[in-house]
Design a protein around this motif. Structure first.
Motif: not given
Length: 256
Positions: A248-256, A198-205
């Motif tokens: 920005a938060i919505n973009k991260i959620k969509n990436e996850l 999850e940390q890797i995915a958040i960093a990439e997002a």
């Protein structure tokens, strides 16, 4: 340790075991100065020493050395046991033997502890031995702290500092040939495979965000600033900060 094992020239398979009644009678005689009774007590409780030191043998210590140290603890228990109390000798003797072995391991431990901490631990061990003689049981940390006139935290810290280390791979349970080690019983709920991924995915997002968006998230959630403070630092309105933060938060959620 099973079968014919020689420790300090003693064949452990032939060790005598005394009944409780025999032990109590010999204790009374020994404490009146009967040297022969004292020797019989020591010989008749060597198996007790043997059973205690087995828990320390998987740490690379010499079995003969531990056996001799355990015998010192046994002799101390014999000399200080109160026969007037309705307590089995083993109930008092086992903690005394363990304490002596732990004192030996502490003094010769490869892990260095500060002199002041070692001195405190030594005072605690002395107080513990004294209170055990008086109460015929293990004293609590509170009782030890009261005896020494120091805070309970110091007592606990000192005893923890000189406690012998335990290997994470030390077997603590065996069933059908499969051993369970201390490592198997340790659970790390924070650094699991799922949280790591999850940390890797958040960093990439986050890396996919624009520079302004990353800066706003950093100021808001890493430095803990308010939207008004961020707006003043970045040079835009609070409404713009709120909109950029939300996007920005919505973009991260969509990436996850």
């Amino acid at each position: 340790m099973q079968g014919k094992v020689d420790l300090c020239g003693v064949n452990t398979s032939r060790l005598k075991v005394l009944k409780n009644e025999e032990t109590m009678e010999l204790l009374k005689r020994a404490q009146k100065g009967d040297q022969k009774a004292r020797e019989e007590l020591i010989a008749g409780n060597l198996r007790l020493v043997l059973s205690v030191i087995q828990k320390f043998l998987n740490r690379g210590e010499n079995a003969d050395d531990l056996f001799q140290v355990g015998c010192i603890g046994l002799i101390k228990a014999i000399d200080h046991f109160n026969t007037d109390l309705m307590v089995k000798f083993s109930t008092y003797g086992v903690p005394m033997i363990i304490g002596e072995v732990r004192r030996y391991l502490r003094d010769y431990s490869p892990i260095r502890v500060s002199r002041s901490m070692r001195d405190t631990a030594y005072r605690v061990m002395q107080a513990k031995e004294k209170l055990m003689n008086e109460k015929q049981r293990d004293p609590t940390p509170e009782e030890l702290a009261g005896e020494l006139g120091i805070p309970r935290q110091e007592v606990v810290a000192a005893m923890d500092a000189v406690m012998e280390p335990v290997s994470l791979y030390e077997p603590i349970y065996t069933d059908s040939g499969d051993s369970v080690c201390s490592m198997d019983q340790i659970s790390d709920k924070k650094n699991t495979d799922e949280s790591w991924l999850e940390q890797i995915a958040i960093a990439e997002a986050i890396s996919g965000l624009g520079a302004r968006e990353r800066n706003i998230l950093h100021l808001r959630f890493y430095e803990g600033k308010t939207q008004m403070q961020v707006a003043q630092e970045v040079g835009i309105s609070q409404a713009q900060v709120s909109r950029l933060e939300k996007n920005a938060i919505n973009k991260i959620k969509n990436e996850l």
